[in-house]
Design a protein around this motif. Structure first.
Motif, PDB file in Angstrom:
ATOM      1  N   UNK A  45       0.853  -1.410   0.289  1.00 24.70           N
ATOM      2  CA  UNK A  45      -0.062  -0.232  -0.131  1.00 24.70           C
ATOM      3  C   UNK A  45       0.637   1.465  -0.226  1.00 24.70           C
ATOM      4  N   UNK A  46       0.283   2.541  -0.326  1.00 21.74           N
ATOM      5  CA  UNK A  46       1.050   4.061  -0.607  1.00 21.74           C
ATOM      6  C   UNK A  46       1.055   4.233   0.450  1.00 21.74           C
ATOM      7  N   UNK A  47       1.698   4.504   1.122  1.00 24.01           N
ATOM      8  CA  UNK A  47       3.173   5.359   2.711  1.00 24.01           C
ATOM      9  C   UNK A  47       3.999   6.011   2.498  1.00 24.01           C
ATOM     10  N   UNK A  48       3.674   7.278   2.827  1.00 26.78           N
ATOM     11  CA  UNK A  48       5.183   8.364   2.533  1.00 26.78           C
ATOM     12  C   UNK A  48       6.289   7.946   3.650  1.00 26.78           C
ATOM     13  N   UNK A  49       6.804   8.013   3.838  1.00 31.51           N
ATOM     14  CA  UNK A  49       8.304   7.801   4.717  1.00 31.51           C
ATOM     15  C   UNK A  49       9.685   8.747   4.633  1.00 31.51           C
ATOM     16  N   UNK A  50       9.806   8.572   5.860  1.00 30.04           N
ATOM     17  CA  UNK A  50      12.009   8.788   5.742  1.00 30.04           C
ATOM     18  C   UNK A  50      12.879   8.244   5.979  1.00 30.04           C
ATOM     19  N   UNK A  51      13.364   8.012   5.807  1.00 27.88           N
ATOM     20  CA  UNK A  51      15.102   7.076   5.959  1.00 27.88           C
ATOM     21  C   UNK A  51      15.972   8.408   6.981  1.00 27.88           C
ATOM     22  N   UNK A  52      16.132   7.866   7.663  1.00 22.16           N
ATOM     23  CA  UNK A  52      17.151   9.093   8.407  1.00 22.16           C
ATOM     24  C   UNK A  52      18.647   7.791   8.844  1.00 22.16           C
ATOM     25  N   UNK A  53      19.813   8.709   8.418  1.00 18.53           N
ATOM     26  CA  UNK A  53      20.306   7.957   8.998  1.00 18.53           C
ATOM     27  C   UNK A  53      21.740   8.713   9.675  1.00 18.53           C
ATOM     28  N   UNK A  54      22.292   8.348  10.834  1.00 18.16           N
ATOM     29  CA  UNK A  54      22.901   9.327  11.897  1.00 18.16           C
ATOM     30  C   UNK A  54      24.302   8.341  12.688  1.00 18.16           C
ATOM     31  N   UNK A  55      25.345   8.486  12.205  1.00 20.07           N
ATOM     32  CA  UNK A  55      25.587   8.628  12.891  1.00 20.07           C
ATOM     33  C   UNK A  55      26.999   8.922  13.589  1.00 20.07           C
ATOM     34  N   UNK A  56      27.185   8.277  15.151  1.00 22.22           N
ATOM     35  CA  UNK A  56      27.752   8.436  16.455  1.00 22.22           C
ATOM     36  C   UNK A  56      26.318   9.879  16.523  1.00 22.22           C
ATOM     37  N   UNK A  57      25.718   9.325  16.594  1.00 23.83           N
ATOM     38  CA  UNK A  57      24.769  10.433  16.802  1.00 23.83           C
ATOM     39  C   UNK A  57      24.266  11.810  15.974  1.00 23.83           C
ATOM     40  N   UNK A  58      25.283  11.741  15.064  1.00 19.99           N
ATOM     41  CA  UNK A  58      25.430  13.375  13.920  1.00 19.99           C
ATOM     42  C   UNK A  58      24.812  12.761  12.688  1.00 19.99           C
ATOM     43  N   UNK A  59      23.250  14.119  12.503  1.00 19.69           N
ATOM     44  CA  UNK A  59      22.559  13.286  10.817  1.00 19.69           C
ATOM     45  C   UNK A  59      23.858  13.237  10.069  1.00 19.69           C
ATOM     46  N   UNK A  60      24.192  11.410   9.341  1.00 20.38           N
ATOM     47  CA  UNK A  60      24.626  11.603   7.825  1.00 20.38           C
ATOM     48  C   UNK A  60      24.367  11.543   6.953  1.00 20.38           C
ATOM     49  N   UNK A  61      22.681  11.444   6.850  1.00 25.71           N
ATOM     50  CA  UNK A  61      22.113  11.679   5.410  1.00 25.71           C
ATOM     51  C   UNK A  61      20.202  11.529   6.283  1.00 25.71           C
ATOM     52  N   UNK A  74       8.171   0.185  -1.768  1.00 22.02           N
ATOM     53  CA  UNK A  74       9.526   0.281  -2.499  1.00 22.02           C
ATOM     54  C   UNK A  74       9.977   2.031  -1.807  1.00 22.02           C
ATOM     55  N   UNK A  75       8.961   2.433  -1.186  1.00 18.14           N
ATOM     56  CA  UNK A  75       9.629   4.130  -0.788  1.00 18.14           C
ATOM     57  C   UNK A  75      11.039   3.898   0.541  1.00 18.14           C
ATOM     58  N   UNK A  76      10.614   2.758   1.631  1.00 14.60           N
ATOM     59  CA  UNK A  76      11.396   2.527   2.003  1.00 14.60           C
ATOM     60  C   UNK A  76      12.832   2.603   1.421  1.00 14.60           C
ATOM     61  N   UNK A  77      12.951   1.534   0.492  1.00 20.44           N
ATOM     62  CA  UNK A  77      14.272   1.506  -0.229  1.00 20.44           C
ATOM     63  C   UNK A  77      14.872   2.773  -1.115  1.00 20.44           C
ATOM     64  N   UNK A  78      13.647   3.142  -1.528  1.00 21.51           N
ATOM     65  CA  UNK A  78      14.563   4.568  -2.411  1.00 21.51           C
ATOM     66  C   UNK A  78      14.835   5.619  -1.796  1.00 21.51           C
ATOM     67  N   UNK A  79      13.695   5.996   0.002  1.00 25.85           N
ATOM     68  CA  UNK A  79      15.204   6.651   0.476  1.00 25.85           C
ATOM     69  C   UNK A  79      16.144   6.416   1.144  1.00 25.85           C
ATOM     70  N   UNK A  80      15.805   4.743   1.495  1.00 28.32           N
ATOM     71  CA  UNK A  80      17.407   4.450   2.031  1.00 28.32           C
ATOM     72  C   UNK A  80      18.425   4.487   1.081  1.00 28.32           C
ATOM     73  N   UNK A  81      18.493   4.539   0.090  1.00 30.47           N
ATOM     74  CA  UNK A  81      19.094   4.859  -0.443  1.00 30.47           C
ATOM     75  C   UNK A  81      19.421   5.759  -1.110  1.00 30.47           C
ATOM     76  N   UNK A  82      18.726   6.875  -1.268  1.00 29.15           N
ATOM     77  CA  UNK A  82      19.093   8.294  -1.770  1.00 29.15           C
ATOM     78  C   UNK A  82      19.340   8.845  -0.822  1.00 29.15           C
ATOM     79  N   UNK A  83      18.882   8.637   0.794  1.00 26.90           N
ATOM     80  CA  UNK A  83      19.918   9.179   2.232  1.00 26.90           C
ATOM     81  C   UNK A  83      21.020   8.760   2.420  1.00 26.90           C
ATOM     82  N   UNK A  84      21.453   7.866   1.746  1.00 23.57           N
ATOM     83  CA  UNK A  84      23.219   7.135   2.115  1.00 23.57           C
ATOM     84  C   UNK A  84      23.618   7.650   1.120  1.00 23.57           C
TER      85      UNK A  84
END
Length: 198
Positions: A45-61, A74-84
């Protein structure tokens, strides 16, 4: 949408796999290439999401969408790739950083227009710290803070001022449009996330 621990683990492993695939192949895994277990078919089902990457408590993407435009899987996969690899604020993730990463996923409710905010004070009166995600826009300028940002900016006025700065809005005006949303968020350190088995 509130997810069980098993469902959260699955989505986090999916995000991890998307990043691993990007490191290995140099491209995003194609949509439709994931096989969902039968009891997780609702992730189609369609759902909006954000994927956040932190490294040692600092934003990394951090990359995401404010409105649902594709299946959650698909949104999780897409956003994880682009956050990285595509967040313009950071260099692409390097394989040597992986063990220090934390992956977070936030599932968003549909944005709701704020009733009345011609002044910043009117907005501040309506804001609920630790609960509201906020979107502000003025013409083509637009930005959001997830509810998790309240952890770094617990003061309402500072929260709004930093969001204005992020959007490139210098001063408050009656033309500013305000929306709020809620999120269901969860995260794990990279080395604690199970390998993807889809």
């Amino acid at each position: 949408m509130t997810l069980s621990a098993r469902e959260q683990t699955y989505l986090l492993s999916l995000a991890k796999h998307s990043i691993e695939h990007g490191l290995e192949k140099g491209v995003q895994k194609p949509p439709g290439s994931y096989e969902l277990p039968e009891n997780l078919q609702h992730f189609e089902n369609e759902q909006a999401c954000f994927v956040t990457l932190n490294k040692e408590a600092q934003l990394r993407g951090c990359i995401g969408t404010l409105e649902a435009t594709r299946p959650l899987i698909e949104d999780v996969s897409h956003n994880a790739f682009h956050a990285a690899f595509s967040d313009p604020r950071f260099n692409p993730i390097d394989i040597r950083e992986l063990d220090r990463l934390n992956i977070g996923i936030s599932l968003l409710s549909s944005p709701q227009e704020m009733e009345y905010c011609p002044t910043m004070e009117d907005l501040l009166d309506q804001l609920k710290p630790e609960e509201d995600g906020l979107i502000i826009s003025d013409g083509i300028r637009r930005a959001t803070f997830l509810p998790s940002v309240w952890e770094q900016l617990p003061d309402k006025r500072q929260f709004v001022q930093f969001l204005m700065r992020k959007a490139g809005i210098a001063v408050w005006s009656e033309d500013i449009h305000c929306e709020r949303y809620r999120s269901h968020s969860f995260d794990l350190d990279w080395y604690r996330i199970e390998s993807y088995a889809g």
